[in-house]
Motif scaffolding. Structure first.
Motif, PDB file in Angstrom:
ATOM      1  N   LEU A 111       7.568  -9.051   7.962  1.00  0.00           N
ATOM      2  CA  LEU A 111       7.638  -7.775   7.258  1.00  0.00           C
ATOM      3  C   LEU A 111       8.240  -6.755   8.213  1.00  0.00           C
ATOM      4  CD1 LEU A 111       4.015  -8.167   6.150  1.00  0.00           C
ATOM      5  CD2 LEU A 111       5.781  -7.706   4.484  1.00  0.00           C
ATOM      6  N   ILE A 112       9.224  -5.993   7.740  1.00  0.00           N
ATOM      7  CA  ILE A 112       9.821  -4.938   8.552  1.00  0.00           C
ATOM      8  C   ILE A 112       9.806  -3.658   7.729  1.00  0.00           C
ATOM      9  CG2 ILE A 112      11.893  -4.145   9.740  1.00  0.00           C
ATOM     10  CD1 ILE A 112      12.565  -7.087  10.242  1.00  0.00           C
ATOM     11  N   LYS A 113       9.132  -2.656   8.264  1.00  0.00           N
ATOM     12  CA  LYS A 113       8.968  -1.394   7.553  1.00  0.00           C
ATOM     13  C   LYS A 113      10.285  -0.628   7.545  1.00  0.00           C
ATOM     14  CE  LYS A 113       6.626   2.145   9.303  1.00  0.00           C
ATOM     15  NZ  LYS A 113       7.275   3.438   9.147  1.00  0.00           N
ATOM     16  N   CYS A 114      10.619  -0.045   6.406  1.00  0.00           N
ATOM     17  CA  CYS A 114      11.824   0.782   6.274  1.00  0.00           C
ATOM     18  C   CYS A 114      11.449   2.029   5.489  1.00  0.00           C
ATOM     19  CB  CYS A 114      12.944  -0.004   5.612  1.00  0.00           C
ATOM     20  SG  CYS A 114      12.448  -0.784   4.086  1.00  0.00           S
ATOM     21  N   ARG A 124       0.827  -1.211   0.000  1.00  0.00           N
ATOM     22  CA  ARG A 124       0.000   0.000   0.000  1.00  0.00           C
ATOM     23  C   ARG A 124       0.863   1.265   0.000  1.00  0.00           C
ATOM     24  NH1 ARG A 124      -5.833  -0.823   2.026  1.00  0.00           N
ATOM     25  NH2 ARG A 124      -6.039  -3.043   1.746  1.00  0.00           N
ATOM     26  N   GLY A 125       1.914   1.233  -0.821  1.00  0.00           N
ATOM     27  CA  GLY A 125       2.769   2.393  -1.002  1.00  0.00           C
ATOM     28  C   GLY A 125       3.841   2.595   0.054  1.00  0.00           C
ATOM     29  N   VAL A 126       3.932   1.691   1.030  1.00  0.00           N
ATOM     30  CA  VAL A 126       4.921   1.803   2.103  1.00  0.00           C
ATOM     31  C   VAL A 126       5.979   0.729   1.902  1.00  0.00           C
ATOM     32  CG1 VAL A 126       5.276   1.750   4.605  1.00  0.00           C
ATOM     33  CG2 VAL A 126       3.159   2.707   3.682  1.00  0.00           C
ATOM     34  N   LYS A 127       7.265   1.124   2.000  1.00  0.00           N
ATOM     35  CA  LYS A 127       8.371   0.205   1.748  1.00  0.00           C
ATOM     36  C   LYS A 127       8.607  -0.716   2.948  1.00  0.00           C
ATOM     37  CE  LYS A 127      12.528   1.951   1.507  1.00  0.00           C
ATOM     38  NZ  LYS A 127      13.793   2.573   1.075  1.00  0.00           N
ATOM     39  N   PHE A 128       8.646  -2.012   2.669  1.00  0.00           N
ATOM     40  CA  PHE A 128       8.932  -3.045   3.664  1.00  0.00           C
ATOM     41  C   PHE A 128      10.024  -3.961   3.128  1.00  0.00           C
ATOM     42  CE2 PHE A 128       4.722  -1.929   5.097  1.00  0.00           C
ATOM     43  CZ  PHE A 128       4.707  -2.218   6.453  1.00  0.00           C
ATOM     44  N   PHE A 129      10.767  -4.558   4.041  1.00  0.00           N
ATOM     45  CA  PHE A 129      11.612  -5.685   3.688  1.00  0.00           C
ATOM     46  C   PHE A 129      10.865  -6.936   4.102  1.00  0.00           C
ATOM     47  CE2 PHE A 129      15.237  -2.622   4.159  1.00  0.00           C
ATOM     48  CZ  PHE A 129      15.570  -2.611   2.814  1.00  0.00           C
ATOM     49  N   ARG A 130      10.898  -7.957   3.247  1.00  0.00           N
ATOM     50  CA  ARG A 130      10.232  -9.228   3.534  1.00  0.00           C
ATOM     51  C   ARG A 130      11.292 -10.295   3.786  1.00  0.00           C
ATOM     52  NH1 ARG A 130       4.690  -9.755   1.331  1.00  0.00           N
ATOM     53  NH2 ARG A 130       4.102  -7.693   0.588  1.00  0.00           N
ATOM     54  N   PHE A 131      11.170 -10.956   4.927  1.00  0.00           N
ATOM     55  CA  PHE A 131      12.069 -12.045   5.296  1.00  0.00           C
ATOM     56  C   PHE A 131      11.236 -13.307   5.405  1.00  0.00           C
ATOM     57  CE2 PHE A 131      13.973  -8.186   6.798  1.00  0.00           C
ATOM     58  CZ  PHE A 131      15.331  -8.350   6.589  1.00  0.00           C
ATOM     59  N   TYR A 132      11.700 -14.397   4.801  1.00  0.00           N
ATOM     60  CA  TYR A 132      10.965 -15.660   4.814  1.00  0.00           C
ATOM     61  C   TYR A 132      11.671 -16.683   5.685  1.00  0.00           C
ATOM     62  CZ  TYR A 132       8.271 -13.754   1.004  1.00  0.00           C
ATOM     63  OH  TYR A 132       7.452 -12.959   0.249  1.00  0.00           O
ATOM     64  N   PHE A 133      10.872 -17.373   6.471  1.00  0.00           N
ATOM     65  CA  PHE A 133      11.328 -18.474   7.312  1.00  0.00           C
ATOM     66  C   PHE A 133      10.359 -19.612   7.059  1.00  0.00           C
ATOM     67  CE2 PHE A 133      11.981 -14.386   9.361  1.00  0.00           C
ATOM     68  CZ  PHE A 133      13.356 -14.366   9.503  1.00  0.00           C
ATOM     69  N   SER A 134      10.732 -20.801   7.323  1.00  0.00           N
ATOM     70  CA  SER A 134       9.912 -21.964   7.020  1.00  0.00           C
ATOM     71  C   SER A 134       8.475 -21.789   7.524  1.00  0.00           C
ATOM     72  CB  SER A 134      10.539 -23.208   7.653  1.00  0.00           C
ATOM     73  OG  SER A 134       9.807 -24.340   7.284  1.00  0.00           O
ATOM     74  N   GLY A 135       7.556 -21.527   6.604  1.00  0.00           N
ATOM     75  CA  GLY A 135       6.140 -21.378   6.940  1.00  0.00           C
ATOM     76  C   GLY A 135       5.756 -20.000   7.460  1.00  0.00           C
ATOM     77  N   PHE A 136       6.697 -19.078   7.520  1.00  0.00           N
ATOM     78  CA  PHE A 136       6.433 -17.738   8.049  1.00  0.00           C
ATOM     79  C   PHE A 136       7.073 -16.674   7.159  1.00  0.00           C
ATOM     80  CE2 PHE A 136       5.984 -20.447  11.693  1.00  0.00           C
ATOM     81  CZ  PHE A 136       4.962 -19.878  12.423  1.00  0.00           C
ATOM     82  N   GLN A 137       6.579 -15.474   7.325  1.00  0.00           N
ATOM     83  CA  GLN A 137       7.162 -14.302   6.700  1.00  0.00           C
ATOM     84  C   GLN A 137       7.199 -13.203   7.755  1.00  0.00           C
ATOM     85  OE1 GLN A 137       6.016 -10.946   3.370  1.00  0.00           O
ATOM     86  NE2 GLN A 137       4.890 -12.842   3.318  1.00  0.00           N
TER      87      GLN A 137
END
Length: 122
Positions: A73-76, A58-71
């Protein structure tokens, strides 16, 4: 490290995040706005580990990190997170709420299928 090659911070962002970590201050709800997503997955396909990357929600920058069965999101971004995420943003002294999604209905599922098709074509 190649795993993090898509994670690039500007010098200002890097300084802000380092300072926050060094003083052990996660900031308020709109600072990192971390959100955990759990994938409901009967096939085990969500256990694929992808490299983290930058995306926009929605127009906001996030970094996405994936772990087994999970994600995670960390806003930057200096913009506020969308209010729909507010109940799921990790905050000190608040209950942990995890966004629970059916994996087959996500963009990530389609990406895994595309990757499998690419491998089969080689």
């Amino acid at each position: 490290m190649k795993f993090f090659y898509n994670i690039n911070l500007s010098p200002d962002e890097n300084a802000i995040f380092k300072d926050s970590i060094n003083i052990k201050d996660p900031g308020g709800r709109d600072f990192f706005s971390p959100v955990i997503v759990r994938y409901r997955d009967e096939d085990g396909l969500s256990s694929v580990m992808a490299n983290p990357f930058k995306s926009y929600l929605r127009g906001v920058k996030f970094f996405r990190f994936y772990f087994s069965g999970f994600q995670c999101l960390i806003k930057c971004d200096s913009q506020k997170s969308h209010e729909n995420l507010f109940p799921f943003i990790l905050q000190p002294d608040h209950p942990l709420r995890v966004l629970d999604l059916p994996f087959r209905e996500t963009k990530e599922f389609r990406n895994v299928l595309d990757a499998i098709k690419d491998l089969e074509g080689e």
